[in-house]
Write an enzyme that holds these catalytic residues in place. Structure first.
Site, PDB file in Angstrom:
ATOM      1  N   GLY A  15       0.660  -1.322  -0.214  1.00  0.00           N
ATOM      2  CA  GLY A  15       0.291  -0.065   0.610  1.00  0.00           C
ATOM      3  C   GLY A  15       0.786   1.057  -0.408  1.00  0.00           C
ATOM      4  N   ARG A  76       1.823  -4.915  -6.186  1.00  0.00           N
ATOM      5  CA  ARG A  76       1.403  -5.680  -4.846  1.00  0.00           C
ATOM      6  C   ARG A  76       1.647  -7.588  -5.753  1.00  0.00           C
ATOM      7  NH1 ARG A  76      -2.830  -3.749  -1.979  1.00  0.00           N
ATOM      8  NH2 ARG A  76      -1.466  -2.566   0.229  1.00  0.00           N
ATOM      9  N   ASP A 107       3.675  -4.499   6.867  1.00  0.00           N
ATOM     10  CA  ASP A 107       4.634  -5.730   7.009  1.00  0.00           C
ATOM     11  C   ASP A 107       4.350  -6.587   6.349  1.00  0.00           C
ATOM     12  OD1 ASP A 107       1.578  -5.280   6.674  1.00  0.00           O
ATOM     13  OD2 ASP A 107       1.456  -7.181   8.290  1.00  0.00           O
ATOM     14  N   THR A 129       3.856   3.062   6.364  1.00  0.00           N
ATOM     15  CA  THR A 129       2.141   2.331   6.284  1.00  0.00           C
ATOM     16  C   THR A 129       0.996   3.354   6.679  1.00  0.00           C
ATOM     17  OG1 THR A 129       0.636   0.901   6.641  1.00  0.00           O
ATOM     18  CG2 THR A 129       2.555   0.532   7.642  1.00  0.00           C
ATOM     19  N   ASP A 131      -1.140   2.527   8.221  1.00  0.00           N
ATOM     20  CA  ASP A 131      -2.546   1.494   9.284  1.00  0.00           C
ATOM     21  C   ASP A 131      -1.031   2.190  10.615  1.00  0.00           C
ATOM     22  OD1 ASP A 131      -4.472   1.525   7.376  1.00  0.00           O
ATOM     23  OD2 ASP A 131      -3.660  -0.531   6.516  1.00  0.00           O
ATOM     24  N   ASP A 133       0.667   0.254  11.836  1.00  0.00           N
ATOM     25  CA  ASP A 133       0.290  -1.367  12.619  1.00  0.00           C
ATOM     26  C   ASP A 133       1.495  -2.287  12.783  1.00  0.00           C
ATOM     27  OD1 ASP A 133       0.450  -1.930   9.242  1.00  0.00           O
ATOM     28  OD2 ASP A 133      -0.877  -3.261   9.283  1.00  0.00           O
ATOM     29  N   ARG A 175      -7.487  -1.716   7.741  1.00  0.00           N
ATOM     30  CA  ARG A 175      -8.717  -3.089   7.185  1.00  0.00           C
ATOM     31  C   ARG A 175      -8.582  -3.805   8.280  1.00  0.00           C
ATOM     32  NH1 ARG A 175      -4.761  -4.875   3.092  1.00  0.00           N
ATOM     33  NH2 ARG A 175      -3.015  -3.651   4.821  1.00  0.00           N
TER      34      ARG A 175
HETATM   35  P1  ADP Z   1       2.128  -3.918   2.916  1.00  0.00           P
HETATM   36  O1  ADP Z   1       3.767  -4.053   2.391  1.00  0.00           O
HETATM   37  O2  ADP Z   1       1.622  -3.096   2.557  1.00  0.00           O
HETATM   38  O3  ADP Z   1       1.713  -4.878   3.879  1.00  0.00           O
HETATM   39  P2  ADP Z   1       1.329  -5.817   1.014  1.00  0.00           P
HETATM   40  O4  ADP Z   1       0.879  -7.162   2.489  1.00  0.00           O
HETATM   41  O5  ADP Z   1       0.893  -6.551  -0.171  1.00  0.00           O
HETATM   42  O6  ADP Z   1       1.847  -4.753   1.572  1.00  0.00           O
HETATM   43  O7  ADP Z   1       2.622  -7.425   0.318  1.00  0.00           O
HETATM   44  C1  ADP Z   1       3.286  -6.278  -0.573  1.00  0.00           C
HETATM   45  C2  ADP Z   1       3.959  -7.775  -1.319  1.00  0.00           C
HETATM   46  O8  ADP Z   1       5.319  -8.218  -0.240  1.00  0.00           O
HETATM   47  C3  ADP Z   1       2.837  -8.997  -1.455  1.00  0.00           C
HETATM   48  O9  ADP Z   1       2.627  -8.136  -2.287  1.00  0.00           O
HETATM   49  C4  ADP Z   1       4.383 -10.224  -1.866  1.00  0.00           C
HETATM   50  O10 ADP Z   1       4.662  -9.694  -3.239  1.00  0.00           O
HETATM   51  C5  ADP Z   1       5.326  -9.460  -0.623  1.00  0.00           C
HETATM   52  N1  ADP Z   1       4.522 -10.367   0.454  1.00  0.00           N
HETATM   53  C6  ADP Z   1       3.686  -9.972   1.223  1.00  0.00           C
HETATM   54  N2  ADP Z   1       4.155 -11.120   2.087  1.00  0.00           N
HETATM   55  C7  ADP Z   1       4.715 -11.717   1.712  1.00  0.00           C
HETATM   56  C8  ADP Z   1       5.202 -13.060   1.852  1.00  0.00           C
HETATM   57  N3  ADP Z   1       4.525 -14.091   3.212  1.00  0.00           N
HETATM   58  N4  ADP Z   1       6.398 -13.831   1.122  1.00  0.00           N
HETATM   59  C9  ADP Z   1       6.759 -13.182   0.373  1.00  0.00           C
HETATM   60  N5  ADP Z   1       6.051 -12.192   0.093  1.00  0.00           N
HETATM   61  C10 ADP Z   1       5.351 -11.614   0.434  1.00  0.00           C
END
Ligand code: ADP
Length: 324
Positions: A15, A76, A107, A129, A131, A133, A175
Site C-alpha cells: 500500500g 502487489r 508488514d 504504511t 495504518d 500497525d 482494515r
Molecule cells: P504491505 O507491505 O503494505 O503490507 P502487502 O501485504 O500487499 O503490502 O505486501 C506487499 C508485497 O509483499 C506482496 O504483494 C508480496 O509480493 C510481498 N509479500 C507479502 N507477504 C509475503 C510473504 N509471506 N512472503 C513473501 N513475500 C510476501
C-alpha cells in the site's frame, strides 16, 4: 565501507503512503554521500523480478519530499510469494550488479524482505504504511499525514452536521487496525470510535448520543475503522434507536494522497539515510524503527512482524471528554 556495496536498489511495495517519495529521495542522496550508485526498482517486487530498474541520481529526486504517492510506483506481486519468483528476483539483482536493497513498505513487504534475507540478499527495510500497525516501531511513514487528512475531512463534515443537527458516521481506513480511527477520533472529538481490536458496543454509542442530547449537544460524530463494522449499519441503528438523522461518509483513498506533512517528511528522511548507512556499514537484514525519541534498527525476523497493539486505554479518554 562494506565489501562489495557499490550499487544499491530501492523499491516501494504494498500500500502506498505519503512520505514514500521523501524516503526514496533520502536513500538516493545518502547513496551519493557514501559513494554508492542507486537504482530505483519500479512496481515493487514485480520490478525486482522483471528487472524494471531505473538509475537514480541526486537531481532525479529533487523536490520529491513534498510529493505524495511514490515515484517508483507500487504493486502487489503474487509471483514473489513463490520460491521460484523470489529466486528470479535474486538472479535479476545479481545480473544487474545490485549489491544491496532498501525496501520501503508495510508488514507484507517486510515478509518479502525476510524471505530475501534467507536467500542471502543484503536487504534493509523502511516502515511505510498509513495504518501504523507494525509492532516493532511506534511510527511508520504516512500515518501522520493520513490522520491529518482524515481530521480535516471530519472537521468539514462536522460543520454541516452542526447546521442540520445530524450525526455523521465517518469510515476511515485500517482494515484490521484501529490506529487511524483512534487517533482521528480523539483529535476530532468523536462521540464514539469503533475499532476492529474491540468488540463494537452499540449500547455505548446510543447512550453517548442520548447523554449528549441531554446535555445540549445537537450533533454527533462517530468514527468507524473500515474493519470494525458496517458504517451503513451503524448509521441505521443510530437513526432507529435515537431518532437522530445519520449520514455516512467513507473517506477512502483521499487518506492516502496529498503532500506529506512535516513529521512524515522528517521520519522518511531520517530513515532513508539510516538505511543506507546500515548497508554502507555492512549491517544487513535489519529494519529501521523510531520510538518518538530516537531512530534505531532491529533484526528482521518473524517475531517483529506481529501486529502493533492498539492502546485501548486511550479509548477511555473519550468518556472523560464527554459533555457533562
Ligand atoms: P504491505 O507491505 O503494505 O503490507 P502487502 O501485504 O500487499 O503490502 O505486501 C506487499 C508485497 O509483499 C506482496 O504483494 C508480496 O509480493 C510481498 N509479500 C507479502 N507477504 C509475503 C510473504 N509471506 N512472503 C513473501 N513475500 C510476501
Amino acid at each position: 565501507m562494506a565489501d562489495n556495496m557499490n550499487r544499491i536498489a530501492v523499491l516501494t511495495s504494498g500500500g502506498d503512503a505519503p512520505g514514500m517519495n521523501a524516503a526514496i529521495r533520502a536513500v538516493v542522496r545518502a547513496s551519493a554521500y557514501y559513494g554508492m550508485e542507486c537504482v530505483g526498482v519500479r512496481r515493487g517486487y514485480q520490478g525486482l523480478i522483471t528487472g524494471d530498474f531505473r538509475p537514480l541520481n541526486s537531481l532525479d529526486v529533487s523536490a520529491m519530499s513534498s510529493r505524495g504517492g511514490t515515484m517508483l510506483y507500487t504493486a502487489r506481486c503474487n509471483e514473489f510469494l513463490t520460491e521460484a519468483g523470489r529466486q528470479r528476483a535474486m538472479d535479476t539483482m545479481k545480473y544487474n550488479g545490485i549489491d544491496g536493497l532498501v525496501a520501503i513498505g508495510g508488514d507484507g513487504t517486510f515478509r518479502g524482505c525476510l524471505e530475501l534475507k534467507k536467500l542471502g540478499c543484503k536487504v534493509v527495510g523502511i516502515p511505510a504504511t498509513i495504518d501504523n500497525d507494525i509492532s516493532y516501531t511506534d511510527y511508520t511513514i504516512g500515518f501522520d499525514t493520513a490522520c491529518n487528512v482524515a481530521i480535516e475531512c471530519v472537521d468539514k463534515i462536522r460543520d454541516t452536521m452542526q447546521s442540520h443537527e445530524r450525526c455523521s458516521v465517518v469510515e476511515v481506513m485500517g482494515r484490521t487496525s484501529g490506529h487511524i480511527a483512534l487517533n482521528v477520533g480523539i483529535a476530532a472529538g468523536a462521540t464514539a470510535i469503533l475499532v476492529p481490536e474491540k468488540e463494537v458496543d452499540f449500547d455505548e454509542i446510543i447512550n453517548n448520543i442520548k447523554d449528549g442530547r441531554l446535555h445540549g449537544r445537537t450533533n454527533f460524530n462517530i468514527i468507524v475503522a473500515e474493519g470494525a463494522a458496517s458504517s451503513q449499519e451503524v448509521a441505521s441503528r443510530i437513526e432507529q434507536e435515537t431518532g437522530v438523522e445519520a449520514r455516512v461518509t467513507v473517506l477512502g483513498h483521499v487518506q492516502r494522497g496529498g503532500s506529506p506533512l512535516l513529521r512524515d517528511r522528517i521520519i522518511a528522511s531520517e530513515m532513508g539515510v539510516r538505511a543506507v548507512k546500515l548497508l554502507h556499514d555492512g549491517v544487513y537484514g535489519h529494519v529501521i524503527c523510531f520510538d518518538g525519541r530516537e531512530y534505531t534498527d532491529v533484526e528482521l525476523d518473524e517475531s517483529i512482524l506481529q501486529r502493533r497493539f492498539l492502546d485501548e486505554q486511550a479509548l477511555a479518554i473519550l468518556d472523560v471528554l464527554k459533555p457533562r
